[in-house]
Design an enzyme around this catalytic site. Structure first.
Site, PDB file in Angstrom:
ATOM      1  N   ASN A 290      30.335  45.635  37.084  1.00  0.00           N
ATOM      2  CA  ASN A 290      30.098  44.806  38.265  1.00  0.00           C
ATOM      3  C   ASN A 290      29.676  45.608  39.495  1.00  0.00           C
ATOM      4  OD1 ASN A 290      32.721  45.833  38.314  1.00  0.00           O
ATOM      5  ND2 ASN A 290      33.589  44.046  39.331  1.00  0.00           N
TER       6      ASN A 290
ATOM      7  N   ALA B 118      30.300  50.552  30.986  1.00  0.00           N
ATOM      8  CA  ALA B 118      30.105  49.261  30.334  1.00  0.00           C
ATOM      9  C   ALA B 118      28.781  49.262  29.578  1.00  0.00           C
ATOM     10  CB  ALA B 118      30.121  48.147  31.373  1.00  0.00           C
TER      11      ALA B 118
ATOM     12  N   GLY C 256      38.879  47.409  34.806  1.00  0.00           N
ATOM     13  CA  GLY C 256      38.439  46.394  33.867  1.00  0.00           C
ATOM     14  C   GLY C 256      39.436  45.265  33.775  1.00  0.00           C
ATOM     15  N   SER C 257      39.366  44.536  32.692  1.00  0.00           N
ATOM     16  CA  SER C 257      40.228  43.380  32.529  1.00  0.00           C
ATOM     17  C   SER C 257      41.657  43.797  32.217  1.00  0.00           C
ATOM     18  CB  SER C 257      39.701  42.492  31.401  1.00  0.00           C
ATOM     19  OG  SER C 257      39.910  43.112  30.133  1.00  0.00           O
TER      20      SER C 257
ATOM     21  N   GLU D 156      43.031  49.885  37.257  1.00  0.00           N
ATOM     22  CA  GLU D 156      42.691  48.873  38.264  1.00  0.00           C
ATOM     23  C   GLU D 156      42.143  47.688  37.488  1.00  0.00           C
ATOM     24  OE1 GLU D 156      40.737  46.377  40.149  1.00  0.00           O
ATOM     25  OE2 GLU D 156      39.272  47.934  40.644  1.00  0.00           O
ATOM     26  N   LEU D 157      42.943  46.626  37.433  1.00  0.00           N
ATOM     27  CA  LEU D 157      42.670  45.535  36.507  1.00  0.00           C
ATOM     28  C   LEU D 157      42.312  44.250  37.253  1.00  0.00           C
ATOM     29  CD1 LEU D 157      45.566  46.416  34.041  1.00  0.00           C
ATOM     30  CD2 LEU D 157      43.213  47.269  34.055  1.00  0.00           C
TER      31      LEU D 157
ATOM     32  N   CYS E 216      37.058  42.122  41.130  1.00  0.00           N
ATOM     33  CA  CYS E 216      38.514  41.954  41.058  1.00  0.00           C
ATOM     34  C   CYS E 216      39.085  41.537  42.403  1.00  0.00           C
ATOM     35  CB  CYS E 216      39.174  43.252  40.590  1.00  0.00           C
ATOM     36  SG  CYS E 216      38.702  43.743  38.924  1.00  0.00           S
TER      37      CYS E 216
END
Length: 455
Positions: free
Chosen positions: A129, A154, A204-205, A226-227, A260
């Site tokens: 992103n 990614a 990420g997720s 960092e989610l 996020c």
């Protein structure tokens, strides 16, 4: 094989072969050897390369921004701002890293000093992103601290990964100190557990974070995660509604809502909720959905087709549960992964737009009876990344900020990462910090050295 697919058209722009096991091993070995020498360079000499990297970002701003836009679809103006932010991050650590890494005497213990030494080669698993910024906000402090870095980017932004590798080399960082890997997700576990990797950072997720944390934890590797986030944007009755609503549009729809720390749940005191909603709608109406290369576009496509399908599913499930659709919410026809700016009102706990992370251009207004209920609703989430509070009373805002469960709370401003202050979350938003002095030291060994006189 991985590929760049233009989100605005669905066209495949480039394809790249995955690295073989032999190539992966060679890159890890080069990084390890480069870092073994790099760690002993004085901190000021390591940091001195960062202005060169910053200059390259600025010299190639438009070219790099065009690359970002073609790979993940953000409007050119936002892409150019991302490139400049990378340069600013390099400038910050170039100036401050040597002082941050300097030995620190322990006042309470004569002869004791804290030294901050690099851990080794760090694996960075990064998202699409912000394909340059997400990497550089880790990379600049990590290299300045004396670490090496391996990037697993990614799969949909391979050209951004290659550009970063090239820029680091052109800035003068030692050959192999920072290297990119094109690998499938299944191969990442082998890289994490490789003894040449000293730590792992992931943006990420939450679901992927849990997997990586398990793999790194089993190998006793340091992690920074960092989610996801479901950031509340709390608007109190005494807020400046015009300013709050203008900022709300930016806070939600920047990067097509694919961040996020985009504001996602707009929790508004009931007495001003209608007035805020009308202002919010007016701001949304000014957004222009279209080709991200067009200067008039302020809302580009989502990065992938499955992301568009996911946000539409959340919108439709929320409506089915009783949310009121105020604008948007209809999948457009034609090429590309476009989705209109969408506003849902009268959202409540139990609806998808409240309970889940919405990673796309859909905003949810939740009405609260008073400030206490607003704070309770803000905390009614498994996430804890960022939050913002809007009130004309700064002291009240500061006091309420302490009651919100989040890694950062901004009063009368939208949440944003900043090289000068730590960034990260709690709960299912992860742990550890990036940026600031705290981020600089996450991948260092805080070594206690105590010298006692022999006499």
């Amino acid at each position: 094989m991985i590929a760049t697919i233009n989100p605005a058209t669905g066209e495949t722009l480039a394809r790249f072969d995955l690295h073989s096991a032999t190539e992966i091993d060679a890159r890890l070995e080069r990084a390890t050897r480069a870092q073994a020498a790099w760690r002993w360079q004085p901190a000021d000499e390591r940091a001195a390369l960062l202005p060169r990297l910053a200059a390259l970002f600025r010299a190639e701003n438009e070219t790099l921004a065009t690359l970002i836009t073609s790979e993940m679809g953000k409007p050119m103006a936002e892409a150019m701002a991302e490139v400049e932010k990378c340069a600013l991050n390099c400038d910050f650590y170039a100036e401050h890293a040597p002082a941050m890494l300097a030995d620190a005497p322990v006042a309470a213990v004569p002869g004791a000093t804290l030294a901050f030494e690099p851990l080794g080669v760090i694996l960075a698993i990064m998202p699409w992103n912000y394909p340059l910024w997400q990497v550089v906000r880790f990379l600049a402090p990590a290299l300045a601290a004396g670490n090496g870095a391996i990037l697993k980017h990614a799969a949909n932004v391979p050209q951004s990964a290659l550009a970063l590798e090239r820029l680091a080399a052109e800035a003068g960082f030692p050959e192999g100190l920072f290297a990119n890997l094109f690998v499938e997700p299944a191969a990442v576990a082998r890289v994490i557990t490789d003894p040449r990797i000293a730590g792992v950072t992931l943006t990420g997720s939450t679901e992927v974070g849990a997997i990586v944390a398990g793999q790194a934890g089993a190998a006793l590797k340091k992690q920074v995660l960092e989610l996801g986030g479901s950031d509340p944007f709390v608007v109190l009755a005494d807020a400046d509604l015009d300013r709050a609503a203008r900022t709300a549009v930016t806070a939600r729809f920047t990067n097509a809502g694919q961040s996020c720390v985009n504001a996602k749940r707009f929790i508004v005191e009931a007495s001003v909720a209608d007035a805020f909603a009308e202002r919010f709608l007016a701001g949304i109406a000014e957004l222009r959905l279209g080709d991200p290369r067009d200067a008039a576009t302020t809302l580009g496509p989502l990065a992938r087709g499955n992301l568009r399908a996911a946000i539409d599913d959340q919108v439709q499930r929320s409506i089915a549960s009783g949310a009121q659709l105020r604008t948007g919410g209809t999948m457009p026809d034609g090429a590309g992964f476009y989705y209109p700016a969408t506003l849902l009102d009268h959202v409540a706990p139990g609806m998808a737009a409240f309970d889940e992370e919405t990673f796309g251009p859909a905003a949810a207004i939740i009405r609260a009876a008073d400030a206490d209920e607003a704070i309770a609703l803000a905390n009614r989430t498994s996430f804890g990344l960022g939050a913002s509070i809007w009130t004309v009373d700064a002291d009240r805002g500061r006091a309420l900020a302490r009651r919100i469960d989040a890694g950062a709370v901004f009063v009368n401003a939208m949440v944003a990462s900043d090289p000068r202050v730590p960034f990260g979350g709690i709960k299912r938003s992860g742990y550890g910090r990036e940026l600031g002095e705290a981020g600089m030291k996450e991948f260092t060994n805080m070594k206690t050295i105590r010298v006692v006189d022999a006499a």
